[in-house]
Scaffold this active site. Structure first.
Site, PDB file in Angstrom:
ATOM      1  N   LYS A  17       0.828  -1.214   0.000  1.00 11.82           N
ATOM      2  CA  LYS A  17       0.000   0.000   0.000  1.00 11.82           C
ATOM      3  C   LYS A  17       0.861   1.262   0.000  1.00 11.82           C
ATOM      4  O   LYS A  17       0.596   2.192  -0.750  1.00 11.82           O
ATOM      5  CB  LYS A  17      -0.932   0.039   1.230  1.00 11.82           C
ATOM      6  CG  LYS A  17      -1.895  -1.136   1.321  1.00 11.82           C
ATOM      7  CD  LYS A  17      -2.884  -0.967   2.475  1.00 11.82           C
ATOM      8  CE  LYS A  17      -2.244  -0.899   3.859  1.00 11.82           C
ATOM      9  NZ  LYS A  17      -1.558  -2.150   4.259  1.00 11.82           N
ATOM     10  N   ARG A  92      -9.202   1.664   8.842  1.00  9.02           N
ATOM     11  CA  ARG A  92      -8.853   0.312   9.278  1.00  9.02           C
ATOM     12  C   ARG A  92      -9.962  -0.344  10.083  1.00  9.02           C
ATOM     13  O   ARG A  92      -9.808  -1.489  10.489  1.00  9.02           O
ATOM     14  CB  ARG A  92      -7.607   0.382  10.142  1.00  9.02           C
ATOM     15  CG  ARG A  92      -6.309  -0.043   9.417  1.00  9.02           C
ATOM     16  CD  ARG A  92      -5.192   0.112  10.415  1.00  9.02           C
ATOM     17  NE  ARG A  92      -3.993  -0.586  10.142  1.00  9.02           N
ATOM     18  CZ  ARG A  92      -2.923  -0.082   9.533  1.00  9.02           C
ATOM     19  NH1 ARG A  92      -2.962   1.119   9.006  1.00  9.02           N
ATOM     20  NH2 ARG A  92      -1.816  -0.790   9.432  1.00  9.02           N
ATOM     21  N   ARG A 131      11.909  -6.221   5.186  1.00 12.31           N
ATOM     22  CA  ARG A 131      11.977  -4.848   4.674  1.00 12.31           C
ATOM     23  C   ARG A 131      12.805  -3.947   5.582  1.00 12.31           C
ATOM     24  O   ARG A 131      12.843  -4.116   6.804  1.00 12.31           O
ATOM     25  CB  ARG A 131      10.587  -4.296   4.376  1.00 12.31           C
ATOM     26  CG  ARG A 131       9.867  -3.626   5.475  1.00 12.31           C
ATOM     27  CD  ARG A 131       8.543  -3.044   4.986  1.00 12.31           C
ATOM     28  NE  ARG A 131       7.669  -2.804   6.112  1.00 12.31           N
ATOM     29  CZ  ARG A 131       6.432  -2.355   6.014  1.00 12.31           C
ATOM     30  NH1 ARG A 131       5.901  -2.112   4.832  1.00 12.31           N
ATOM     31  NH2 ARG A 131       5.720  -2.145   7.093  1.00 12.31           N
ATOM     32  N   ARG A 164      11.584  -1.223  10.736  1.00 17.30           N
ATOM     33  CA  ARG A 164      10.502  -0.635  11.534  1.00 17.30           C
ATOM     34  C   ARG A 164      10.345  -1.429  12.819  1.00 17.30           C
ATOM     35  O   ARG A 164      10.435  -2.639  12.820  1.00 17.30           O
ATOM     36  CB  ARG A 164       9.192  -0.682  10.736  1.00 17.30           C
ATOM     37  CG  ARG A 164       8.829   0.653  10.119  1.00 17.30           C
ATOM     38  CD  ARG A 164       7.636   0.563   9.239  1.00 17.30           C
ATOM     39  NE  ARG A 164       6.413   0.120   9.932  1.00 17.30           N
ATOM     40  CZ  ARG A 164       5.210   0.107   9.377  1.00 17.30           C
ATOM     41  NH1 ARG A 164       5.066   0.501   8.121  1.00 17.30           N
ATOM     42  NH2 ARG A 164       4.169  -0.295  10.054  1.00 17.30           N
ATOM     43  N   ARG A 175      -0.185  -8.053  13.863  1.00 19.98           N
ATOM     44  CA  ARG A 175      -0.769  -7.089  12.917  1.00 19.98           C
ATOM     45  C   ARG A 175      -1.655  -7.794  11.889  1.00 19.98           C
ATOM     46  O   ARG A 175      -2.703  -7.270  11.493  1.00 19.98           O
ATOM     47  CB  ARG A 175       0.337  -6.285  12.221  1.00 19.98           C
ATOM     48  CG  ARG A 175       0.968  -5.254  13.182  1.00 19.98           C
ATOM     49  CD  ARG A 175       2.327  -4.776  12.701  1.00 19.98           C
ATOM     50  NE  ARG A 175       2.266  -4.081  11.439  1.00 19.98           N
ATOM     51  CZ  ARG A 175       3.288  -3.989  10.574  1.00 19.98           C
ATOM     52  NH1 ARG A 175       4.435  -4.578  10.847  1.00 19.98           N
ATOM     53  NH2 ARG A 175       3.153  -3.329   9.459  1.00 19.98           N
TER      54      ARG A 175
END
Ligand code: AMP
Length: 219
Positions: A17, A92, A131, A164, A175
């Site tokens: 996203k 969300r 990532r 992160r 999550r």
């Protein structure tokens, strides 16, 4: 060809996203509104809102709707949002989606719809845990699929690469569970009102961007 300019990018964490919203917003000439980025900015600048959001974000939980909604309302009041916005990571929850519809309706420009980026769950976990981003210029990398030339250094500016805080495996698992429970119902929410497009999120950034532009072309 004209394009829809008020769109939500929907999908699980790791669906792409952020990457796609960045490109799409630039292409449409509207802001990329990422509630995750707005929260991270508050956290790093240590505002009261940031301190509150941080406790939820660390656990992989959602920040309460009231906090999120007032932050988004402030963002939408900025002049650059008058022409539209690409929303990423927002809404969300169904309550957030209902509030967004109402806020945009009050401004006389309803939401065009939501694009669901579809990516299988095993791929999401690999994307998220691998990532990295540059602490200086925010460029993004992936340890396996787009590694930097020199380990832990940004190709673009030489800055240090970071992960992160919520991309460790335990928080990623949480999550994804929160996505299924709280956010996935938005697929039905937008589908019911005929405002949902599904896009295959697998493949290169360019391939996915082309699919997205295809569904957002309005005539
Ligand atoms: P993201 O960058 O979209 O993955 O968001 C990172 C974290 O910020 C999430 O795991 C939540 O803790 C929080 N967050 C971001 N957007 C929202 C939202 N719309 N509602 C509630 N919490 C959010």
């Amino acid at each position: 060809m004209s394009m829809r300019t008020r769109v939500v990018l929907l999908g699980p964490p790791g669906a792409g996203k952020g990457t796609q919203a960045d490109r799409l917003a630039a292409r449409l000439g509207v802001p990329h509104v990422s509630t995750g980025e707005l929260f991270r900015h508050h956290v790093s600048t240590q505002t009261p809102l940031g301190r509150e959001a941080d406790t939820y974000m660390r656990r992989g939980d959602l920040v309460p709707d009231a906090v999120t909604l007032s932050m988004v309302a402030d963002r939408l009041a900025d002049a650059d949002a008058a022409r539209g916005a690409v929303f990423d990571g927002f809404p969300r929850t169904v309550a957030q989606a209902t509030a967004l519809d109402q806020q945009l309706a009050e401004r006389g420009h309803p939401l065009d719809g939501a694009v669901l980026l579809e990516v299988p769950e095993d791929v999401l976990v690999l994307r998220l845990t691998g990532r990295r981003f540059c602490a200086e210029c925010q460029a993004t990398y992936h340890l396996e699929w787009s590694p930097p030339a020199i380990a832990d250094r940004c190709d673009r500016c030489g800055g240090p690469l970071r992960r992160r805080a919520d991309d460790d495996e335990a928080t990623v698992t949480r999550r994804l569970a929160v996505y299924r429970a709280e956010t996935f119902p938005l697929v039905a929410f937008y589908e019911k009102s005929g405002r949902l497009w599904r896009v295959d999120g697998l493949g290169s950034v360019d391939q996915v961007a082309a699919r997205l532009e295809g569904v957002l072309a309005s005539d």
